[in-house]
Write a protein that holds these residues in place. Structure first.
Motif, PDB file in Angstrom:
ATOM      1  N   ARG A 114       0.836  -1.209   0.000  1.00  0.00           N
ATOM      2  CA  ARG A 114       0.000   0.000   0.000  1.00  0.00           C
ATOM      3  C   ARG A 114       0.862   1.247   0.000  1.00  0.00           C
ATOM      4  O   ARG A 114       0.579   2.220  -0.715  1.00  0.00           O
ATOM      5  CB  ARG A 114      -0.911   0.017   1.226  1.00  0.00           C
ATOM      6  N   ILE A 115       1.934   1.241   0.800  1.00  0.00           N
ATOM      7  CA  ILE A 115       2.814   2.409   0.875  1.00  0.00           C
ATOM      8  C   ILE A 115       3.521   2.614  -0.457  1.00  0.00           C
ATOM      9  O   ILE A 115       3.611   3.730  -0.967  1.00  0.00           O
ATOM     10  CB  ILE A 115       3.825   2.238   2.032  1.00  0.00           C
ATOM     11  N   LYS A 116       4.033   1.539  -1.053  1.00  0.00           N
ATOM     12  CA  LYS A 116       4.732   1.651  -2.334  1.00  0.00           C
ATOM     13  C   LYS A 116       3.800   2.128  -3.444  1.00  0.00           C
ATOM     14  O   LYS A 116       4.225   2.833  -4.356  1.00  0.00           O
ATOM     15  CB  LYS A 116       5.352   0.307  -2.716  1.00  0.00           C
ATOM     16  N   TYR A 117       2.529   1.759  -3.374  1.00  0.00           N
ATOM     17  CA  TYR A 117       1.561   2.161  -4.400  1.00  0.00           C
ATOM     18  C   TYR A 117       1.367   3.680  -4.389  1.00  0.00           C
ATOM     19  O   TYR A 117       1.186   4.291  -5.432  1.00  0.00           O
ATOM     20  CB  TYR A 117       0.228   1.447  -4.160  1.00  0.00           C
ATOM     21  N   HIS A 118       1.450   4.287  -3.220  1.00  0.00           N
ATOM     22  CA  HIS A 118       1.224   5.728  -3.101  1.00  0.00           C
ATOM     23  C   HIS A 118       2.484   6.556  -3.331  1.00  0.00           C
ATOM     24  O   HIS A 118       2.393   7.779  -3.419  1.00  0.00           O
ATOM     25  CB  HIS A 118       0.643   6.057  -1.720  1.00  0.00           C
ATOM     26  N   GLU A 119       3.650   5.930  -3.446  1.00  0.00           N
ATOM     27  CA  GLU A 119       4.885   6.664  -3.706  1.00  0.00           C
ATOM     28  C   GLU A 119       4.950   7.097  -5.160  1.00  0.00           C
ATOM     29  O   GLU A 119       4.317   6.524  -6.031  1.00  0.00           O
ATOM     30  CB  GLU A 119       6.100   5.789  -3.390  1.00  0.00           C
ATOM     31  N   SER A 120       5.755   8.148  -5.417  1.00  0.00           N
ATOM     32  CA  SER A 120       5.939   8.572  -6.801  1.00  0.00           C
ATOM     33  C   SER A 120       6.780   7.522  -7.528  1.00  0.00           C
ATOM     34  O   SER A 120       7.591   6.829  -6.926  1.00  0.00           O
ATOM     35  CB  SER A 120       6.633   9.931  -6.847  1.00  0.00           C
ATOM     36  N   PRO A 121       6.602   7.406  -8.839  1.00  0.00           N
ATOM     37  CA  PRO A 121       7.357   6.383  -9.582  1.00  0.00           C
ATOM     38  C   PRO A 121       8.847   6.713  -9.625  1.00  0.00           C
ATOM     39  O   PRO A 121       9.254   7.855  -9.433  1.00  0.00           O
ATOM     40  CB  PRO A 121       6.741   6.432 -10.984  1.00  0.00           C
ATOM     41  N   ARG A 122       9.654   5.689  -9.888  1.00  0.00           N
ATOM     42  CA  ARG A 122      11.092   5.878 -10.005  1.00  0.00           C
ATOM     43  C   ARG A 122      11.399   6.734 -11.224  1.00  0.00           C
ATOM     44  O   ARG A 122      10.682   6.676 -12.229  1.00  0.00           O
ATOM     45  CB  ARG A 122      11.785   4.532 -10.154  1.00  0.00           C
TER      46      ARG A 122
END
Length: 121
Positions: free
Chosen positions: A39-47
């Motif tokens: 869930r946290i990774k989904y809300h992060e900006s893309p690389r």
């Protein structure tokens, strides 16, 4: 004897059930951790894409500059004058040294406090 073996079997079964419940609890915690991480990774900006990565300057990589530096002189106190406090001193800047010779420690000295050397003799 029959009662003792029944009690031993009941205790063994209860212990097995307890260990099974603890194992299921640990697995639930691990699964929850993976779910929370996704869930946290989904809300992060893309690389950043390769073209968005930092680039070297046109003149190439910046190289190390090795030079000797000298500190500015601390102002002298006149005879009978009041010593300066740290707040009255300015930032003691450094300047390039005239000498090209690199400073060396005394022979037999490690150059650091408590370094185990014999010190300057």
């Amino acid at each position: 004897m029959n009662t003792a073996s029944t009690q031993l079997a009941a205790a063994s079964g209860l212990l097995s059930l307890g260990m099974f419940v603890v194992a299921v609890g640990v697995l639930a915690l691990l699964a929850g951790g993976f779910w929370m991480n996704s869930r946290i990774k989904y809300h992060e900006s893309p690389r950043p894409r390769p073209e968005e990565q930092p680039q070297l300057p046109p003149e190439g990589a910046v190289h190390e500059v090795r030079q000797n530096r000298e500190s500015a002189e601390v102002p002298q106190i006149p005879k009978g004058g009041r010593p300066l406090t740290p707040y009255e001193l300015t930032n003691m800047d450094t300047k390039p040294s005239e000498s090209e010779e690199r400073p060396r420690w005394s022979r037999g000295s490690s150059g650091s406090f408590g370094g185990g050397g014999l010190g300057a003799h």
